[in-house]
Scaffold this motif. Sequence first.
Motif, PDB file in Angstrom:
ATOM      1  N   THR A 103      21.435  34.136   3.775  1.00  0.00           N
ATOM      2  CA  THR A 103      21.103  33.226   2.682  1.00  0.00           C
ATOM      3  C   THR A 103      21.746  33.671   1.382  1.00  0.00           C
ATOM      4  N   ALA A 104      21.660  34.958   1.095  1.00  0.00           N
ATOM      5  CA  ALA A 104      22.219  35.484  -0.156  1.00  0.00           C
ATOM      6  C   ALA A 104      23.732  35.288  -0.222  1.00  0.00           C
ATOM      7  N   PHE A 105      24.423  35.608   0.868  1.00  0.00           N
ATOM      8  CA  PHE A 105      25.888  35.517   0.855  1.00  0.00           C
ATOM      9  C   PHE A 105      26.357  34.059   0.915  1.00  0.00           C
ATOM     10  N   ASN A 106      25.664  33.234   1.680  1.00  0.00           N
ATOM     11  CA  ASN A 106      26.051  31.828   1.742  1.00  0.00           C
ATOM     12  C   ASN A 106      25.794  31.121   0.421  1.00  0.00           C
ATOM     13  N   SER A 107      24.787  31.575  -0.305  1.00  0.00           N
ATOM     14  CA  SER A 107      24.511  30.985  -1.612  1.00  0.00           C
ATOM     15  C   SER A 107      25.701  31.115  -2.543  1.00  0.00           C
ATOM     16  N   GLU A 108      26.332  32.268  -2.523  1.00  0.00           N
ATOM     17  CA  GLU A 108      27.508  32.472  -3.366  1.00  0.00           C
ATOM     18  C   GLU A 108      28.676  31.598  -2.915  1.00  0.00           C
ATOM     19  N   ALA A 109      28.800  31.396  -1.603  1.00  0.00           N
ATOM     20  CA  ALA A 109      29.850  30.510  -1.094  1.00  0.00           C
ATOM     21  C   ALA A 109      29.598  29.073  -1.547  1.00  0.00           C
ATOM     22  N   TYR A 110      28.339  28.639  -1.457  1.00  0.00           N
ATOM     23  CA  TYR A 110      27.993  27.298  -1.917  1.00  0.00           C
ATOM     24  C   TYR A 110      28.239  27.151  -3.415  1.00  0.00           C
ATOM     25  N   ARG A 111      27.890  28.182  -4.174  1.00  0.00           N
ATOM     26  CA  ARG A 111      28.044  28.102  -5.625  1.00  0.00           C
ATOM     27  C   ARG A 111      29.504  27.894  -6.009  1.00  0.00           C
TER      28      ARG A 111
END
Length: 224
Positions: A103-111
Amino acid sequence: MNYQFDFHFLSGSLPMLWEGLQVTLKLAVVSNLIGLVCGFVLCLMTLSRWFFIRFPAQMFIELFRCTPVLLQVVWFFYCVPMLFNVFIDPIMMGFLALGLNMTAFNSEAYRAGVQAIPREHLDACTALGLKAWQRTLFVILPQALRNATPVLMTNAIGGLQQTALVAIVAVGDLMYVAKMLATDAYRPLETYSVVALIYFALSLPIAQLVQYIERKQDAATGRS
């Protein structure tokens, strides 16, 4: 080198390896699904103009990005039951630990994907009178997902490989089964080589797909 390789002993262990592989695939699929869904929600929280929403989300991301995944797995398995008196099935705990990391790493990708959306598209949403949820669901999410797809898929490969870490807390995944077989048969070279090939065979198609998608996106950008 006088070592004689012998892979025949593994033929009788195929059912055990298959069971371990099933656990690994479950951990990989579920943790990635958690990361895909919750990652987008967390991304929206980090982009909120309200500090009391944005700050906890940013701290969550930094906590999981700045600590080793192995430590996170061990903490969830041993510290959560002690602190909260909650005892969860080991595989479920693996879903939670690995899923929150994703979740943490994918959040940055989404951002990064959201920030790549042209401002004109958001202005068009305002001009059309779309509500916030409509703008998020029908405009922001599809474009952010498309922009972030290569990174999300790369994270998925990392998530698959990280499932091996649950072996340290005795979850019966592929790596844990391999460790038992290597110890019982005194054949670590053969056992870990076969397991490495299995992880490679699972990861390589995804890596090739990532390269294909990146080439398609580069070509589309060049045409535009």
